[in-house]
Motif scaffolding. Sequence first.
Motif, PDB file in Angstrom:
ATOM      1  N   ARG A 476       0.898  -1.048  -0.154  1.00 37.06           N
ATOM      2  CA  ARG A 476      -0.054   0.024  -0.074  1.00 37.06           C
ATOM      3  C   ARG A 476       0.962   1.319   0.039  1.00 37.06           C
ATOM      4  N   ARG A 477       1.827   1.492   0.750  1.00 39.17           N
ATOM      5  CA  ARG A 477       2.771   2.366   0.740  1.00 39.17           C
ATOM      6  C   ARG A 477       4.347   2.039   1.011  1.00 39.17           C
ATOM      7  N   PRO A 478       4.967   1.641   0.043  1.00 41.65           N
ATOM      8  CA  PRO A 478       6.189   1.288   0.332  1.00 41.65           C
ATOM      9  C   PRO A 478       7.158   2.142   0.704  1.00 41.65           C
ATOM     10  N   SER A 479       6.971   3.469   0.326  1.00 42.47           N
ATOM     11  CA  SER A 479       7.786   4.523   0.840  1.00 42.47           C
ATOM     12  C   SER A 479       7.927   4.740   2.313  1.00 42.47           C
ATOM     13  N   LEU A 480       6.883   4.191   3.068  1.00 45.29           N
ATOM     14  CA  LEU A 480       7.117   4.273   4.392  1.00 45.29           C
ATOM     15  C   LEU A 480       7.958   3.596   5.078  1.00 45.29           C
ATOM     16  N   TYR A 481       8.575   2.650   4.497  1.00 48.80           N
ATOM     17  CA  TYR A 481       9.951   1.878   4.891  1.00 48.80           C
ATOM     18  C   TYR A 481      11.105   3.049   5.226  1.00 48.80           C
ATOM     19  N   SER A 482      11.089   3.853   4.313  1.00 47.86           N
ATOM     20  CA  SER A 482      12.235   4.901   4.569  1.00 47.86           C
ATOM     21  C   SER A 482      11.839   5.714   5.669  1.00 47.86           C
ATOM     22  N   LYS A 483      10.774   5.586   6.221  1.00 50.95           N
ATOM     23  CA  LYS A 483      10.658   6.611   7.497  1.00 50.95           C
ATOM     24  C   LYS A 483      10.431   5.495   8.562  1.00 50.95           C
ATOM     25  N   ARG A 484      10.917   4.553   8.802  1.00 46.06           N
ATOM     26  CA  ARG A 484      11.293   3.719   9.788  1.00 46.06           C
ATOM     27  C   ARG A 484       9.902   3.359  10.436  1.00 46.06           C
ATOM     28  N   ILE A 485       9.078   2.955   9.483  1.00 42.75           N
ATOM     29  CA  ILE A 485       7.815   2.399   9.821  1.00 42.75           C
ATOM     30  C   ILE A 485       7.590   1.027  10.600  1.00 42.75           C
ATOM     31  N   VAL A 486       8.664   0.242  10.410  1.00 38.61           N
ATOM     32  CA  VAL A 486       8.924  -0.780  11.388  1.00 38.61           C
ATOM     33  C   VAL A 486       8.891  -0.558  12.769  1.00 38.61           C
ATOM     34  N   SER A 487       9.803   0.416  12.999  1.00 42.81           N
ATOM     35  CA  SER A 487      10.070   0.868  14.330  1.00 42.81           C
ATOM     36  C   SER A 487       8.897   1.551  14.939  1.00 42.81           C
ATOM     37  N   ALA A 488       7.955   2.283  14.288  1.00 40.84           N
ATOM     38  CA  ALA A 488       6.895   2.971  14.738  1.00 40.84           C
ATOM     39  C   ALA A 488       5.804   1.585  14.994  1.00 40.84           C
ATOM     40  N   MET A 489       5.903   0.790  14.189  1.00 42.17           N
ATOM     41  CA  MET A 489       4.972  -0.292  14.483  1.00 42.17           C
ATOM     42  C   MET A 489       5.210  -1.200  15.875  1.00 42.17           C
ATOM     43  N   LEU A 490       6.461  -1.380  15.789  1.00 39.91           N
ATOM     44  CA  LEU A 490       7.067  -2.168  16.963  1.00 39.91           C
ATOM     45  C   LEU A 490       6.659  -1.436  18.575  1.00 39.91           C
ATOM     46  N   ALA A 491       6.613  -0.085  18.304  1.00 42.58           N
ATOM     47  CA  ALA A 491       6.291   0.791  19.543  1.00 42.58           C
ATOM     48  C   ALA A 491       4.900   0.292  20.073  1.00 42.58           C
ATOM     49  N   PHE A 492       3.908   0.013  19.089  1.00 44.19           N
ATOM     50  CA  PHE A 492       2.573  -0.324  19.538  1.00 44.19           C
ATOM     51  C   PHE A 492       2.689  -1.645  20.279  1.00 44.19           C
ATOM     52  N   GLY A 493       3.486  -2.865  19.773  1.00 47.14           N
ATOM     53  CA  GLY A 493       3.749  -3.865  20.473  1.00 47.14           C
ATOM     54  C   GLY A 493       4.299  -3.622  21.816  1.00 47.14           C
ATOM     55  N   TYR A 494       5.400  -2.939  21.947  1.00 44.39           N
ATOM     56  CA  TYR A 494       5.923  -2.810  23.415  1.00 44.39           C
ATOM     57  C   TYR A 494       4.814  -2.116  24.410  1.00 44.39           C
ATOM     58  N   SER A 495       3.761  -1.554  23.800  1.00 43.93           N
ATOM     59  CA  SER A 495       2.854  -0.852  24.801  1.00 43.93           C
ATOM     60  C   SER A 495       1.964  -1.714  25.422  1.00 43.93           C
ATOM     61  N   ARG A 496       2.102  -2.965  25.179  1.00 43.68           N
ATOM     62  CA  ARG A 496       1.299  -4.185  25.708  1.00 43.68           C
ATOM     63  C   ARG A 496       1.584  -4.457  27.300  1.00 43.68           C
TER      64      ARG A 496
END
Length: 502
Positions: A476-496
Amino acid sequence: MVPSGSLGFSNITAGPPVFTRRSAMVPASSSTSTSRVILRSSPSRSSESMYRPRLVHATTRTHDSPLRRFAFLPHDRWILFTSSTPRHVSDAIDVDVLVVGAGPGGGNAALQCARKGLSTLIIEDHSEIGTPVHCGECISDEAVANLNLQLPEEVISKRVNGIRVIFPDGTEKQLTETGYVLEKHLFEQWIAQSAVEEGAELALKHKLTSMERIEQDGEFKGWRCDGKGERFPISAKIVIDASGVSAVCSRFIKPDGSNPLNDKGKVVAGMQYELTNVPTDGYLDFYIWPKYAEKGYLWMIPKCDGRANVGLVTEDRPRAKKALDEFIEDTHFKGLEQKLPPWKEKGNPAFGGTIPISGPFENTHHDGLMLVGDAAGFTSPLFEGGSHLALKSAVFAAETAAMAISKSDLSSEMMSAYTRSWKAEFPPYDKILRGKNALFQLSDEEMSVMATCFPDEMSDMGASGKAMVGLRVLFRRPSLYSKRIVSAMLAFGYSRAKYYGW
């Protein structure tokens, strides 16, 4: 709400009561003082419980030495603390552990130290424990189990199902993990009184203003602490700083003679109202809407009787109240009545405070000193939950204090066991903080695209689920990988909750 068992009276008569050392109550010196106390205890709980609540009903009548309550509980349940006999400045109190602050971290530190047989004194600069309330008042079942808590009904406001995150375009994703919304002021009073029952002493309206090293033949032996309050000065082998975001001991202690133990950390403003007749399905709602909360979020935390805390955290501190008012006006909260929370008798209905966001301080221990909770910079990075971290860090601090005193070694090297303990247990703050920063670099539209890649229920993603999210982002938006999208998504996981998120 007081722990089960005797409060510490060795005798109850119509005249002045006599107290054992286990009680935080100190007999008044005036012979004209009288007091009548009626105790009614709830059934004892299991000895395996970390906290054992008990109710104490008391009526008092005093003359020259008025009784001072440390907690005003519903239904006229009072827990009392009397003035102590004035002492000369040179007549310092000697204790094993001085705990600065009676919030959840301080109360639990005192409780755990007292249970280990350490003479413990808690000082609190407010006249009442638990007020003003600074947080959203949530605690997860994961935290309750981890801390072996058995919450009394009186401190629980509502059972909740988990967390729901609402993104800028209205996309909703939920994380189902159960827990409680508390009446936080009653929760903190309960923990403090549990510490008192175990032998700790409590002094309200006592503010620490200075600390001086005590040395003997070049060896560190403790801290001489002074301040405002009749129990000062106090000599303590170990000080546990649970003073919250003010982190007072970090300011007072200057290892090199000029620079403080820790630099002042960065904070954000938190503010909320208690609203009435708020619709809810039992989830904690968190809104990531930068329009109102710059580099922060807003929330709706449901409570009993249709009440809810509606508030925000933002880095734009001067605009916090105005932004919260705009959010309420623009949403389904418009028109709902704002009311004073139960612990607040008058004044503005808004309440809150500041929250540390820089992460754990560089130095969380020193000679005869440990920092816990907010005073150490312990908050969950994304949604700033702090109670679980404060309560657990207090456990580690008490364990270290008991070990150090048993070995007559109060050095920084011995205290370092505390820092090793929390570092081994708590989640990787730096990694989560990087993810949070990456999230807030995204535009509203990019955040919403990311949200559409998450499953509606995020509690059981697993490895395959995470891989699927990554593929959706790529499509859907491959350019998001250049904006560290993986780190952003992991932050949600660590909010558990299992990562001390709440």
